[in-house]
Scaffold this motif. Sequence first.
Motif, PDB file in Angstrom:
ATOM      1  N   GLN A   4      19.218  12.233  32.361  1.00 36.55           N
ATOM      2  CA  GLN A   4      20.257  12.829  33.071  1.00 36.55           C
ATOM      3  C   GLN A   4      21.923  12.382  33.112  1.00 36.55           C
ATOM      4  O   GLN A   4      22.044  11.686  33.773  1.00 36.55           O
ATOM      5  CB  GLN A   4      19.812  12.780  34.269  1.00 36.55           C
ATOM      6  CG  GLN A   4      19.985  13.708  34.974  1.00 36.55           C
ATOM      7  CD  GLN A   4      19.416  14.164  35.915  1.00 36.55           C
ATOM      8  OE1 GLN A   4      18.824  13.083  36.464  1.00 36.55           O
ATOM      9  NE2 GLN A   4      18.151  15.338  36.515  1.00 36.55           N
ATOM     10  N   PRO A   5      22.582  12.901  32.008  1.00 39.61           N
ATOM     11  CA  PRO A   5      24.223  12.470  32.322  1.00 39.61           C
ATOM     12  C   PRO A   5      24.472  13.554  32.807  1.00 39.61           C
ATOM     13  O   PRO A   5      23.815  14.847  33.450  1.00 39.61           O
ATOM     14  CB  PRO A   5      24.458  13.758  30.968  1.00 39.61           C
ATOM     15  CG  PRO A   5      22.592  14.339  30.505  1.00 39.61           C
ATOM     16  CD  PRO A   5      22.475  13.787  30.542  1.00 39.61           C
ATOM     17  N   LEU A  56      25.038   8.469  32.669  1.00 38.30           N
ATOM     18  CA  LEU A  56      24.555   8.881  31.966  1.00 38.30           C
ATOM     19  C   LEU A  56      22.933   7.637  32.194  1.00 38.30           C
ATOM     20  O   LEU A  56      23.287   6.231  32.556  1.00 38.30           O
ATOM     21  CB  LEU A  56      24.477   8.288  30.269  1.00 38.30           C
ATOM     22  CG  LEU A  56      23.073   8.376  29.759  1.00 38.30           C
ATOM     23  CD1 LEU A  56      22.958   9.980  29.866  1.00 38.30           C
ATOM     24  CD2 LEU A  56      23.495   8.004  27.801  1.00 38.30           C
ATOM     25  N   LEU A  57      21.958   8.317  32.706  1.00 38.66           N
ATOM     26  CA  LEU A  57      20.801   7.535  33.363  1.00 38.66           C
ATOM     27  C   LEU A  57      20.134   8.076  32.539  1.00 38.66           C
ATOM     28  O   LEU A  57      18.922   9.117  31.729  1.00 38.66           O
ATOM     29  CB  LEU A  57      20.428   8.526  35.061  1.00 38.66           C
ATOM     30  CG  LEU A  57      19.390   7.825  35.879  1.00 38.66           C
ATOM     31  CD1 LEU A  57      19.636   6.194  36.123  1.00 38.66           C
ATOM     32  CD2 LEU A  57      18.957   8.324  36.740  1.00 38.66           C
ATOM     33  N   PRO A  99      10.525   2.250  35.665  1.00 38.20           N
ATOM     34  CA  PRO A  99      11.869   1.738  35.280  1.00 38.20           C
ATOM     35  C   PRO A  99      12.987   2.836  34.922  1.00 38.20           C
ATOM     36  O   PRO A  99      13.022   3.777  33.990  1.00 38.20           O
ATOM     37  CB  PRO A  99      11.118   0.989  33.974  1.00 38.20           C
ATOM     38  CG  PRO A  99       9.960   0.987  34.106  1.00 38.20           C
ATOM     39  CD  PRO A  99       9.319   2.078  34.562  1.00 38.20           C
ATOM     40  N   ASN A 100      13.816   2.190  35.360  1.00 32.60           N
ATOM     41  CA  ASN A 100      15.104   2.957  34.648  1.00 32.60           C
ATOM     42  C   ASN A 100      16.808   2.151  35.325  1.00 32.60           C
ATOM     43  O   ASN A 100      16.603   1.415  35.537  1.00 32.60           O
ATOM     44  CB  ASN A 100      14.894   4.630  36.236  1.00 32.60           C
ATOM     45  CG  ASN A 100      15.386   3.460  36.876  1.00 32.60           C
ATOM     46  OD1 ASN A 100      16.626   3.923  37.884  1.00 32.60           O
ATOM     47  ND2 ASN A 100      14.984   3.240  38.134  1.00 32.60           N
ATOM     48  N   ALA A 101      17.780   2.824  34.580  1.00 35.31           N
ATOM     49  CA  ALA A 101      18.814   2.208  34.192  1.00 35.31           C
ATOM     50  C   ALA A 101      19.551   2.877  33.967  1.00 35.31           C
ATOM     51  O   ALA A 101      19.144   4.893  33.257  1.00 35.31           O
ATOM     52  CB  ALA A 101      19.085   1.332  33.614  1.00 35.31           C
ATOM     53  N   GLY A 102      21.287   3.210  34.423  1.00 35.01           N
ATOM     54  CA  GLY A 102      22.299   4.336  34.208  1.00 35.01           C
ATOM     55  C   GLY A 102      23.459   2.943  34.049  1.00 35.01           C
ATOM     56  O   GLY A 102      23.373   2.465  34.420  1.00 35.01           O
ATOM     57  N   VAL A 103      24.521   3.850  33.361  1.00 33.44           N
ATOM     58  CA  VAL A 103      26.196   3.267  33.429  1.00 33.44           C
ATOM     59  C   VAL A 103      26.978   4.827  33.806  1.00 33.44           C
ATOM     60  O   VAL A 103      26.715   5.983  33.490  1.00 33.44           O
ATOM     61  CB  VAL A 103      25.986   2.895  31.921  1.00 33.44           C
ATOM     62  CG1 VAL A 103      25.806   3.588  30.805  1.00 33.44           C
ATOM     63  CG2 VAL A 103      27.423   1.927  31.921  1.00 33.44           C
ATOM     64  N   HIS A 110      25.538  17.981  36.225  1.00 30.65           N
ATOM     65  CA  HIS A 110      24.223  17.198  35.528  1.00 30.65           C
ATOM     66  C   HIS A 110      22.968  18.310  34.438  1.00 30.65           C
ATOM     67  O   HIS A 110      22.903  18.969  34.841  1.00 30.65           O
ATOM     68  CB  HIS A 110      23.502  16.616  36.123  1.00 30.65           C
ATOM     69  CG  HIS A 110      22.539  16.808  37.699  1.00 30.65           C
ATOM     70  ND1 HIS A 110      23.169  17.708  38.906  1.00 30.65           N
ATOM     71  CD2 HIS A 110      21.288  17.609  37.158  1.00 30.65           C
ATOM     72  CE1 HIS A 110      21.927  18.105  39.498  1.00 30.65           C
ATOM     73  NE2 HIS A 110      20.974  18.283  38.520  1.00 30.65           N
ATOM     74  N   ALA A 111      22.349  17.413  33.626  1.00 32.69           N
ATOM     75  CA  ALA A 111      21.802  17.854  32.916  1.00 32.69           C
ATOM     76  C   ALA A 111      20.830  17.009  32.517  1.00 32.69           C
ATOM     77  O   ALA A 111      20.729  15.849  32.733  1.00 32.69           O
ATOM     78  CB  ALA A 111      22.754  18.163  31.306  1.00 32.69           C
TER      79      ALA A 111
END
Length: 181
Positions: free
Chosen positions: A78-79, A57-58, A41-45, A97-98
């Motif tokens: 992961q920004p 930002l993920l 599961p994952n989400a980002g904005v 990215h970091a």
Amino acid sequence: MYKMIQFRVLFFCVLVFVTFPLFAQKMALKTNALYWGVITPNAGVEFAINNKVTFELLGAYNPWTFKDDKKMRFWLAQPEARYWFCEKFEGHFVGIHAHGAQFFGGFNSTRYDGYLAGVGISYGYDWILSPYLNLEVSLGLGYAHLWYDKSPRIYCEKCKFSERKNYFGPTKASVSLVYTF
């Protein structure tokens, strides 16, 4: 007490709906289909800083345990800062990215408990599918430093030893469905 909670929820909803038009085409929610392909599961904005720069930002989390207690649980953040060549949420982009993660588990006879941190660069493209829905593809290369304890899969405090590794190579891959506001 219950009335106070209702008031706070109502106030929050009104605040969101009143400010919603202010975010038109300045914010996006996304999910990476490649992570879902491995049941993570994952989400980002992603927020627009201006017409050419956005910040994403993920986050991803894998809580699963498989047959015979095999697992590789982790959380990942992961920004990324992106520069868009056309305009935000459309066309080609490059990013910096970091990444940071914590992991534990193992699939063979070895258990790993540790962390990773690093940086990278990425390139991607975003296709507009409809006024609010986009498809985005991205690939990143970079560096990650890993530090972890290694032990037999059945944890043994006396048997563990610490390792550190440096990794150079792919650090990001995504095929994301993006919903823009």
